[in-house]
Design an enzyme around this catalytic site. Sequence first.
Site, PDB file in Angstrom:
ATOM      1  NE  ARG A  70      -3.826   1.982   2.307  1.00 14.40           N
ATOM      2  CZ  ARG A  70      -3.823   2.800   3.394  1.00 14.40           C
ATOM      3  NH1 ARG A  70      -2.989   2.745   4.619  1.00 14.40           N
ATOM      4  NH2 ARG A  70      -4.775   3.859   3.731  1.00 14.40           N
ATOM      5  CG  HIS A  74      -1.291   5.544  -0.151  1.00 16.70           C
ATOM      6  ND1 HIS A  74      -2.046   6.267   0.507  1.00 16.70           N
ATOM      7  CD2 HIS A  74      -1.936   4.417  -0.562  1.00 16.70           C
ATOM      8  CE1 HIS A  74      -3.446   5.885   0.909  1.00 16.70           C
ATOM      9  NE2 HIS A  74      -3.221   4.473   0.275  1.00 16.70           N
ATOM     10  CG  ASN A 102      -0.590   9.255   2.530  1.00 15.80           C
ATOM     11  OD1 ASN A 102      -0.958   8.320   1.905  1.00 15.80           O
ATOM     12  ND2 ASN A 102       0.042  10.393   1.969  1.00 15.80           N
ATOM     13  CG  HIS A 202      -8.082  -3.932  -0.697  1.00 19.01           C
ATOM     14  ND1 HIS A 202      -8.870  -2.811  -0.840  1.00 19.01           N
ATOM     15  CD2 HIS A 202      -6.808  -3.269  -0.320  1.00 19.01           C
ATOM     16  CE1 HIS A 202      -8.342  -1.824  -0.759  1.00 19.01           C
ATOM     17  NE2 HIS A 202      -7.283  -1.786  -0.496  1.00 19.01           N
TER      18      HIS A 202
END
Length: 327
Positions: A70, A74, A102, A202
């Site tokens: 992740r 990001h 974040n 996920h």
Amino acid sequence: MAIISAASSSPNKMAIALVLALLAVFLGSSSAQLSPNFYYKSCPKLLSTVRAGIRSAVAKEARMGASLLRLHFHDCFVNGCDGSILLEDTPTFRGEQTAAPNNRSVRGFNVIESIKKNVEKICPGVVSCADILTLSARDSVVTLGGPSWEVKLGRRDSKTASFAAANSGAIPPPTSTLDTLINRFGSKGLSTRDLVALSGAHTIGQARCLFFKNRIYNETNIDESFAEERQRNCPTNGGDDNHAPLDFRTHKLFDNYFYKNLLEKKALFRSDQVLHDGGSTDSLVELYGDDSDAFESDFVAAMIKMGDIEPLTGSQGQIRKVCSRHN
């Protein structure tokens, strides 16, 4: 339309053609300058060093694998895969870590920093933090049982970061609609197929109650028994920092059960369930839920494309000595 051969072309035309050809080489996309063999001579033990660091970190905490994957996502979605998310705030500088998508959400910075220290011992000043983060995402997937792929390398680190850009909406929130997801991914050069495949990340990791509370209490496209089970650890008042697995079946294993959950309306996030809710992506979710090979193949292709988002190469940026601050 007549075709003019090289033999009959004038010297001026041949010169122009040569200049255009050279420009095509030197002005090509920066992602074309990335190569799996970029550090083959300058840091031959890079891959094994990163792999060892990831295996150690995931062995201590399986969730860390999902966190690093992740973190890479990001980073790439805000001004490209340049390691900017790794820069910490200073009294005169505000980076991306405290931006809304974040703040108290992304993690794993200590793992990247630890690996960077080990890499610096064997190859000082050679390997970028952006490349270490990209490799760490791949190795996290592999360590948790997922597919492997060749990571293209040669990224350089940004000298700065952008709090405003991280807050601009580039990173889609867990409440996103399908149209929002398609548009946000499309703006980064990623197709709808890439979106659905990357969402399969996920299948590992956990989420804070804060990000799915509204769904389990107020939304209707969710399995009733699944919602009630999640409510036990996520009360209407309080408990925002309690965690639940994104894939309630196998959240420590990278597989295709994420998609099987969507078929049963057992997604924790709205932004996941909208992928199978009567829309244009239903067929892809059904494909990946039925065919793990198709999912893994498309996931790998999408990860490689995501790693190509606006990298800094050549003389751009720098090679940070410490990932949390510029040189």
